[in-house]
Design an enzyme around this catalytic site. Structure first.
Site, PDB file in Angstrom:
ATOM      1  N   ASN A  99      31.275  51.768  36.105  1.00  0.00           N
ATOM      2  CA  ASN A  99      31.275  53.098  36.302  1.00  0.00           C
ATOM      3  C   ASN A  99      32.209  53.803  35.319  1.00  0.00           C
ATOM      4  OD1 ASN A  99      31.952  55.564  37.532  1.00  0.00           O
ATOM      5  ND2 ASN A  99      33.171  54.927  39.316  1.00  0.00           N
ATOM      6  N   LYS A 130      33.449  56.753  34.670  1.00  0.00           N
ATOM      7  CA  LYS A 130      34.019  57.799  34.946  1.00  0.00           C
ATOM      8  C   LYS A 130      34.017  58.877  33.853  1.00  0.00           C
ATOM      9  CE  LYS A 130      36.533  55.013  38.413  1.00  0.00           C
ATOM     10  NZ  LYS A 130      37.821  54.654  38.926  1.00  0.00           N
ATOM     11  N   HIS A 171      31.553  58.481  45.900  1.00  0.00           N
ATOM     12  CA  HIS A 171      32.925  58.066  45.298  1.00  0.00           C
ATOM     13  C   HIS A 171      34.035  58.477  45.948  1.00  0.00           C
ATOM     14  CE1 HIS A 171      35.864  56.355  42.478  1.00  0.00           C
ATOM     15  NE2 HIS A 171      34.838  55.230  42.066  1.00  0.00           N
ATOM     16  N   GLU A 206      36.775  59.314  44.638  1.00  0.00           N
ATOM     17  CA  GLU A 206      37.236  60.423  43.749  1.00  0.00           C
ATOM     18  C   GLU A 206      36.512  61.714  44.013  1.00  0.00           C
ATOM     19  OE1 GLU A 206      37.008  58.053  39.967  1.00  0.00           O
ATOM     20  OE2 GLU A 206      38.907  56.911  40.814  1.00  0.00           O
ATOM     21  N   GLU A 231      34.917  50.152  48.178  1.00  0.00           N
ATOM     22  CA  GLU A 231      35.952  50.405  47.428  1.00  0.00           C
ATOM     23  C   GLU A 231      37.295  50.873  48.028  1.00  0.00           C
ATOM     24  OE1 GLU A 231      34.311  50.984  43.108  1.00  0.00           O
ATOM     25  OE2 GLU A 231      34.454  52.777  44.009  1.00  0.00           O
ATOM     26  N   GLY A 281      42.083  51.447  40.423  1.00  0.00           N
ATOM     27  CA  GLY A 281      42.542  51.461  39.272  1.00  0.00           C
ATOM     28  C   GLY A 281      44.014  51.267  39.544  1.00  0.00           C
ATOM     29  N   SER A 289      39.761  47.682  40.975  1.00  0.00           N
ATOM     30  CA  SER A 289      40.510  46.619  40.213  1.00  0.00           C
ATOM     31  C   SER A 289      39.683  45.194  40.047  1.00  0.00           C
ATOM     32  CB  SER A 289      42.069  46.536  40.825  1.00  0.00           C
ATOM     33  OG  SER A 289      42.456  47.428  40.603  1.00  0.00           O
TER      34      SER A 289
HETATM   35  P1  PGA Z   1      38.613  50.219  38.852  1.00  0.00           P
HETATM   36  O1  PGA Z   1      37.638  51.551  39.484  1.00  0.00           O
HETATM   37  O2  PGA Z   1      37.960  49.090  38.363  1.00  0.00           O
HETATM   38  O3  PGA Z   1      39.267  50.955  37.623  1.00  0.00           O
HETATM   39  O4  PGA Z   1      39.661  50.038  40.048  1.00  0.00           O
HETATM   40  C1  PGA Z   1      36.442  51.078  40.248  1.00  0.00           C
HETATM   41  C2  PGA Z   1      35.726  52.568  40.608  1.00  0.00           C
HETATM   42  O5  PGA Z   1      36.587  53.556  41.150  1.00  0.00           O
HETATM   43  O6  PGA Z   1      34.579  52.405  40.730  1.00  0.00           O
END
Ligand code: PGA
Length: 251
Positions: free
Chosen positions: A10, A12, A96, A98, A166, A172, A212
Site C-alpha cells: 500500500n 499510500k 483503511h 486512514e 491492521e 507506521g 509495521s
Molecule cells: P505500515 O502501514 O506498514 O507503514 O505500518 C501499513 C498500512 O497502513 O497498510
C-alpha cells in the site's frame, strides 16, 4: 485448506512518476524469482496507469487504495470501480483506517464500496483494526467483529474478498502486537466470517496482517496459522524491503 500468501504493498500518498515507475518495475522483475506467494501493489491513482505498463508480463497484481460505490456520475474527485477495472486493477483497498479517520468512513460506507467493487469483478481488500484506546480497554475482538459484520458484503467470497487486520496503533509506528495476539484476532475474524458467510468461504478467505510489517518481523506473522499475507505500507516503498518480506517468509 491451502491459502496462498499474498504480499500487498500500500504505497499510500507516495510516489511521483519517475520513482513510482522504478518501484513498480523493480517489484515486477524481482517477483519473477518468487513463485510461492502472490504479489499486489496499490499505488496512488496518479501512478496506476504507469504501474500497469511496468507490471506487464509479471504476476504482480495491480490495485487501488480507495473507490467510490457509484459506477459514474456527479462525485467530484472520486473514482469508480468501473474506472479501476478499465485501468487494469484487480484489487481495491477499502476501509483503511486512514480513510475511516481522515474521511469519516463508516462500516456501512465501506460495505457499499466493497460491494460495488465486487460487482465489477474486483477483489475488495477490506481493512479492519482497533485503536490503541480500544485495545487497552480490552475491546479488540469486539471492535473487529463489529467491523467485519458491518463492512463485509453479504455475498462475499474468497475470490472477491481479502480481509486486512491492521491495528491502528501499529500502522507506521514500528510497534506491533505479539504473534499470539495477531493469531487470536485472525482466528476470531475467521469465525465471524464463517457465521456471516459460510464455513467453506471463511476457510478460504485470505486474512492479511498489516501494521509495521518489515523484513525482520514478517516471518513471525506470516507463519501463523490464520495469517495469509501482509498489507505493507512503509516497507513497500523500497523494492529490497518489500521483496525481503516475501523471501524471508514465503520462500
Ligand atoms: P505500515 O502501514 O506498514 O507503514 O505500518 C501499513 C498500512 O497502513 O497498510
Amino acid at each position: 485448506m491451502e491459502r496462498r500468501l499474498l504480499i500487498a504493498g500500500n504505497w499510500k500518498m507516495n510516489g511521483l512518476s519517475k520513482d513510482g515507475l522504478e518501484l513498480a518495475k523493480g517489484v515486477a522483475s524481482e517477483s519473477k524469482k518468487l513463485d510461492k506467494c502472490d504479489f499486489l501493489i496499490c499505488p496512488p491513482f496518479t501512478l496506476i496507469a504507469a504501474a500497469k505498463k511496468a507490471l506487464r508480463g509479471s504476476k504482480v497484481a495491480l490495485g487501488a487504495q480507495d473507490v467510490h460505490f457509484a459506477e459514474k456520475g456527479a462525485h467530484t474527485g472520486d473514482i469508480s470501480p468501473l474506472m479501476l477495472k478499465d485501468l487494469g486493477c484487480k484489487f481495491v483497498i477499502v476501509g483503511h483506517s486512514e480513510r475511516r479517520a481522515d474521511h469519516g468512513e463508516s462500516d456501512e460506507l465501506v460495505c457499499k464500496k466493497a460491494k460495488a467493487a465486487q460487482e465489477q469483478g474486483l477483489t475488495a481488500v477490506i481493512c479492519i483494526g482497533e485503536t490503541d484506546e480500544q485495545r487497552t480497554a480490552g475491546k479488540t475482538i469486539e471492535v473487529c467483529t463489529k467491523q467485519i459484520l458491518g463492512s463485509v458484503p453479504e455475498k462475499s467470497t474468497y475470490r472477491n474478498t481479502v480481509i486486512a487486520y491492521e491495528p491502528v496503533w501499529a500502522i507506521g509506528s514500528g510497534k506491533t502486537p505479539t504473534p499470539a495476539e495477531v493469531e487470536e484476532v485472525h482466528a476470531a475474524v475467521r469465525k465471524v466470517l464463517a457465521k456471516k458467510l459460510t464455513k467453506a468461504q471463511a476457510a478460504k478467505i485470505r486474512i492479511l496482517y498489516g501494521g509495521s510489517v518489515k523484513p525482520n518481523n514478517a516471518k513471525e506473522f506470516l507463519s501463523l496459522e490464520d495469517v495469509d499475507g501482509a498489507l505493507v505500507g512503509g516497507a513497500s516503498l523500497k523494492v529490497a524491503d518489500f521483496m525481503a518480506i516475501a523471501t524471508n517468509s514465503c520462500c
